[in-house]
Design a protein around this motif. Structure first.
Motif, PDB file in Angstrom:
ATOM      1  N   ILE A 213      29.258  64.411 -82.998  1.00 54.59           N
ATOM      2  CA  ILE A 213      30.515  63.765 -83.375  1.00 54.59           C
ATOM      3  C   ILE A 213      30.687  62.533 -82.501  1.00 54.59           C
ATOM      4  CG2 ILE A 213      33.035  64.000 -83.568  1.00 54.59           C
ATOM      5  CD1 ILE A 213      32.634  67.031 -83.675  1.00 54.59           C
ATOM      6  N   TYR A 214      31.096  61.437 -83.101  1.00 57.25           N
ATOM      7  CA  TYR A 214      31.429  60.222 -82.348  1.00 57.25           C
ATOM      8  C   TYR A 214      32.940  60.051 -82.414  1.00 57.25           C
ATOM      9  CZ  TYR A 214      31.184  55.402 -80.629  1.00 57.25           C
ATOM     10  OH  TYR A 214      31.331  54.248 -79.887  1.00 57.25           O
ATOM     11  N   ILE A 215      33.600  60.092 -81.252  1.00 58.04           N
ATOM     12  CA  ILE A 215      35.049  59.931 -81.188  1.00 58.04           C
ATOM     13  C   ILE A 215      35.368  58.482 -80.821  1.00 58.04           C
ATOM     14  CG2 ILE A 215      37.202  60.732 -80.147  1.00 58.04           C
ATOM     15  CD1 ILE A 215      35.799  62.952 -81.616  1.00 58.04           C
ATOM     16  N   LEU A 216      36.114  57.798 -81.656  1.00 60.51           N
ATOM     17  CA  LEU A 216      36.495  56.403 -81.418  1.00 60.51           C
ATOM     18  C   LEU A 216      37.940  56.364 -80.928  1.00 60.51           C
ATOM     19  CD1 LEU A 216      35.607  53.405 -81.706  1.00 60.51           C
ATOM     20  CD2 LEU A 216      36.589  53.455 -84.005  1.00 60.51           C
ATOM     21  N   LEU A 217      38.130  55.903 -79.678  1.00 64.30           N
ATOM     22  CA  LEU A 217      39.450  55.900 -79.051  1.00 64.30           C
ATOM     23  C   LEU A 217      39.965  54.470 -78.929  1.00 64.30           C
ATOM     24  CD1 LEU A 217      38.829  58.513 -76.192  1.00 64.30           C
ATOM     25  CD2 LEU A 217      39.673  58.914 -78.520  1.00 64.30           C
ATOM     26  N   ASN A 218      40.729  54.047 -79.897  1.00 60.47           N
ATOM     27  CA  ASN A 218      41.379  52.734 -79.878  1.00 60.47           C
ATOM     28  C   ASN A 218      42.874  52.946 -80.060  1.00 60.47           C
ATOM     29  OD1 ASN A 218      38.981  51.260 -79.487  1.00 60.47           O
ATOM     30  ND2 ASN A 218      38.566  51.171 -81.659  1.00 60.47           N
ATOM     31  N   GLU A 219      43.567  51.980 -80.682  1.00 58.26           N
ATOM     32  CA  GLU A 219      44.982  52.217 -81.009  1.00 58.26           C
ATOM     33  C   GLU A 219      45.079  53.406 -81.953  1.00 58.26           C
ATOM     34  OE1 GLU A 219      44.589  48.244 -79.424  1.00 58.26           O
ATOM     35  OE2 GLU A 219      43.561  49.231 -81.090  1.00 58.26           O
ATOM     36  N   GLY A 220      44.205  53.433 -82.927  1.00 58.35           N
ATOM     37  CA  GLY A 220      44.025  54.613 -83.762  1.00 58.35           C
ATOM     38  C   GLY A 220      42.871  55.433 -83.222  1.00 58.35           C
ATOM     39  N   LEU A 221      42.840  56.716 -83.553  1.00 57.35           N
ATOM     40  CA  LEU A 221      41.763  57.597 -83.119  1.00 57.35           C
ATOM     41  C   LEU A 221      41.031  58.121 -84.347  1.00 57.35           C
ATOM     42  CD1 LEU A 221      43.656  59.731 -80.415  1.00 57.35           C
ATOM     43  CD2 LEU A 221      42.635  57.462 -80.180  1.00 57.35           C
ATOM     44  N   GLY A 222      39.716  58.071 -84.310  1.00 60.14           N
ATOM     45  CA  GLY A 222      38.928  58.548 -85.434  1.00 60.14           C
ATOM     46  C   GLY A 222      37.648  59.200 -84.957  1.00 60.14           C
ATOM     47  N   ALA A 223      36.923  59.786 -85.895  1.00 60.74           N
ATOM     48  CA  ALA A 223      35.655  60.430 -85.554  1.00 60.74           C
ATOM     49  C   ALA A 223      34.666  60.254 -86.699  1.00 60.74           C
ATOM     50  CB  ALA A 223      35.865  61.917 -85.277  1.00 60.74           C
TER      51      ALA A 223
END
Length: 383
Positions: A213-223
């Protein structure tokens, strides 16, 4: 990543070989036969088609010391295709030019948006793509496709941006067709976290990991989710929306990204008397061991860690990669996440939690790869 799901055996074989050629630079026909079980005749016919189409080239034979003909290394030609990869983020546009061997040729980071509605953002998008186009004209490089990574939800098949949270004014915008009409070349859009997962798979530490899983932590959060070496997209393109996991906070349910996004982190710091405008300032305060900052980052890390535990229990990955803007926070972010995962993970699973190895340009790189693989797979159907 199989983009196409062909029924035709010949096309399926061609795409299988294409993926191996992309992954294993310098592989030979003999190795391709051994790895796929396809006959040498079948492989030779497909490779000839690739060579005639300008996708594959041979290099000098490699001596093995054995009797008989030495194997001939095969390579995807770097100039077989050039793609533009785009990160259409909530603050600015980032673009890069990538060749068919996934080398980044040049890149550009745009200025922060002056207008954040669709028209202003698309104007900035065009301006940044044009800068890459100007470079390609000077270098006499032809562009074959454009890939765009953007926060969801999307209808990726139709190229429509539905209504991303924290992206004001966007609703059912046909971004794919708008950009394709302007430049006259194929355009593919995909969720930003999904293309990050592809970048990690092809270019980063996920190359030899089958499930992650790749977790993207920006203003929004996604995977982005990779299962059995392929991007998993589900039925409605809503896979990996970890930012919309429900959390019970202050007496009500809230979405994770509304209590743990980058913008929330900065807001919490300011509300507690810390005049910060960027993550850079947060990092400085962490380095000074500022207790308020440590407490805020730890709280957000705990929320993210709990979401990761839930995601692990649903998917069962070998590794969780953490990328996006928050990676600059370093150990104060990842250590509490690891502690939560270690404490609450069910069973004897051994799941590695680590920062992405390509976080700084994961979205535009992944978007470029996404468009490239789409284009090459489509080309394979014509051979």
């Amino acid at each position: 990543m199989l983009v196409l799901k062909p029924e035709d055996t010949r096309i399926k074989n061609a795409i299988t070989l294409l993926h191996l050629l992309l992954k294993e630079n310098g592989i030979s026909r003999v190795e391709l036969s051994r790895m796929t079980g396809l006959t040498k005749t079948t492989i030779s016919a497909i490779i000839k088609g690739f060579k005639d189409s300008g996708i594959v080239e041979e290099s000098n034979q490699v001596s093995t010391g054995n009797i008989g003909k030495s194997p001939i290394p095969l390579h995807i030609r770097a100039d077989a295709l050039y793609t533009i990869g785009v990160h259409l983020g909530r603050q600015r546009v980032e673009t890069l030019l990538m060749d068919a061997q996934m080398n980044i040729v040049t890149s550009n980071i745009g200025e922060d948006y002056k207008k954040i509605g669709p028209e202003g953002v698309i104007d900035s998008l065009s301006s940044n793509i044009n800068k890459i186009m100007e470079y390609t004209k000077r270098e006499k490089i032809g562009i074959g496709a454009i890939g765009i990574g953007i926060p969801g939800p999307l209808d990726a098949q139709a190229g429509i941006v539905k209504q991303p949270p924290k992206f004001k004014g966007w609703k059912d915008v046909p971004l794919g067709s708008i950009v394709q009409k302007e430049y006259g070349i194929p355009v593919w859009i995909e969720n930003d976290a999904n293309v990050c997962a592809l970048a990690e798979k092809w270019l980063g530490s996920g190359r030899n990991i089958h499930n992650f899983i790749y977790i993207l932590l920006n203003e929004g959060l996604g995977a982005g989710v990779i299962i059995n070496d392929e991007l998993y997209q589900g039925t409605y393109d809503f896979v990996g929306e970890i930012g919309h996991f429900l959390c019970y906070e202050q007496g009500q349910f809230q979405y994770l990204e509304d209590i743990a996004g980058v913008d929330v982190l900065l807001h919490l710091a300011n509300s507690q008397g810390l005049p910060v405008e960027s993550l850079k300032k947060i990092v400085e305060l962490l380095q000074q061991d500022n207790q308020i900052t440590n407490s805020i980052v730890k709280k957000i890390a705990i929320w993210i860690g709990s979401a990761i535990v839930n995601a692990i229990h649903m998917i069962g990955p070998q590794t969780v990669f953490i990328g996006g803007k928050m990676v600059v926070l370093g150990e104060p972010l990842i250590q509490p996440i690891r502690e939560i995962v270690s404490r609450y993970l069910f069973g004897e699973q051994a799941v590695n939690i680590q920062f992405s190895s390509i976080s700084s340009n994961a979205v535009p790189s992944g978007a470029g790869i996404y468009a490239m693989v789409h284009w090459l797979e489509k080309k394979s159907t014509e051979i």
